[in-house]
Write a protein that holds these residues in place. Structure first.
Motif, PDB file in Angstrom:
ATOM      1  N   SER A 163       0.837  -1.212   0.000  1.00  0.00           N
ATOM      2  CA  SER A 163       0.000   0.000   0.000  1.00  0.00           C
ATOM      3  C   SER A 163       0.865   1.253   0.000  1.00  0.00           C
ATOM      4  O   SER A 163       0.586   2.201  -0.733  1.00  0.00           O
ATOM      5  N   ARG A 164       1.906   1.259   0.796  1.00  0.00           N
ATOM      6  CA  ARG A 164       2.800   2.429   0.837  1.00  0.00           C
ATOM      7  C   ARG A 164       3.509   2.618  -0.490  1.00  0.00           C
ATOM      8  O   ARG A 164       3.643   3.734  -0.971  1.00  0.00           O
ATOM      9  N   SER A 165       3.964   1.533  -1.105  1.00  0.00           N
ATOM     10  CA  SER A 165       4.717   1.677  -2.344  1.00  0.00           C
ATOM     11  C   SER A 165       3.836   2.211  -3.470  1.00  0.00           C
ATOM     12  O   SER A 165       4.255   3.039  -4.248  1.00  0.00           O
ATOM     13  N   TRP A 166       2.569   1.771  -3.541  1.00  0.00           N
ATOM     14  CA  TRP A 166       1.690   2.265  -4.597  1.00  0.00           C
ATOM     15  C   TRP A 166       1.229   3.680  -4.296  1.00  0.00           C
ATOM     16  O   TRP A 166       1.050   4.480  -5.202  1.00  0.00           O
ATOM     17  N   SER A 167       1.043   4.021  -3.029  1.00  0.00           N
ATOM     18  CA  SER A 167       0.664   5.395  -2.689  1.00  0.00           C
ATOM     19  C   SER A 167       1.769   6.356  -3.108  1.00  0.00           C
ATOM     20  O   SER A 167       1.511   7.427  -3.638  1.00  0.00           O
ATOM     21  N   ALA A 168       3.012   5.965  -2.909  1.00  0.00           N
ATOM     22  CA  ALA A 168       4.150   6.815  -3.278  1.00  0.00           C
ATOM     23  C   ALA A 168       4.232   6.962  -4.805  1.00  0.00           C
ATOM     24  O   ALA A 168       4.518   8.035  -5.309  1.00  0.00           O
TER      25      ALA A 168
END
Length: 171
Positions: A163-168
């Motif tokens: 989730s963090r990687s796609w949000s970034a």
């Protein structure tokens, strides 16, 4: 058809259903159509293209990731059923590959570089070269036949990381 990662409720149900038809139903139907004659004659090969999104769920990737997990498990299962009959099945797991779809997804991100992308021709050549090494080939991985790169994480931590990687990437 969704063209950018977005929260689940951003797209209507028909949009999600269309993605499921394209990434799951059409893949299953194609595998069944071509698998029958290949297993009957005792040779052939099938490459199912999946994605690193299959490794774990993540915000903004719910249905896409689920369809790619379907494709990955279908490839592994068909390999298990068909490899002794002489039919090679490979689940080709892609990372960031220079495709029109990825370019549409990343379009308009403040003119930022797309970063390093795999060349589709290189990917296709590697897939054909490793077709007999199923059930899975992770393109560009240091351990291309190994476990999920998220395998050492708990499922919860993998989802949070994804989730963090796609949000970034989408900001």
């Amino acid at each position: 058809m969704p063209t950018t990662p977005a929260p689940f409720l951003h797209w209507n149900v028909e949009t999600h259903a269309s993605l499921i038809r394209r990434n799951c139903s059409a893949v299953m139907e194609t595998a069944h159509h071509f698998g029958a004659p290949m297993t009957a004659r005792g040779n052939g090969g099938l490459i199912l293209v999946t994605s690193g999104a299959a490794w774990a769920g993540g915000a903004t990737l719910s249905v896409y990731g689920a369809t790619k997990a379907f494709d990955l498990l279908l490839a592994e299962s068909l390999w298990a059923e068909w490899h002794e009959a002489g039919v090679h099945v490979l689940g080709l797991v892609l990372g960031r590959t220079d495709t029109p779809s990825l370019r549409r997804t990343l379009k308009g991100k403040d003119g930022a570089s797309l970063g390093e992308l795999a060349d589709p021709n290189d990917v296709a050549e590697a897939a054909l070269e490793h077709l007999a090494h199923g059930p899975v080939w992770i393109y560009g991985s240091a351990d291309p036949t190994g476990a999920s790169p998220l395998g050492m994480l708990s499922r919860r931590d993998a989802v949070l990381l994804r989730s963090r990687s796609w949000s970034a990437k989408s900001s």
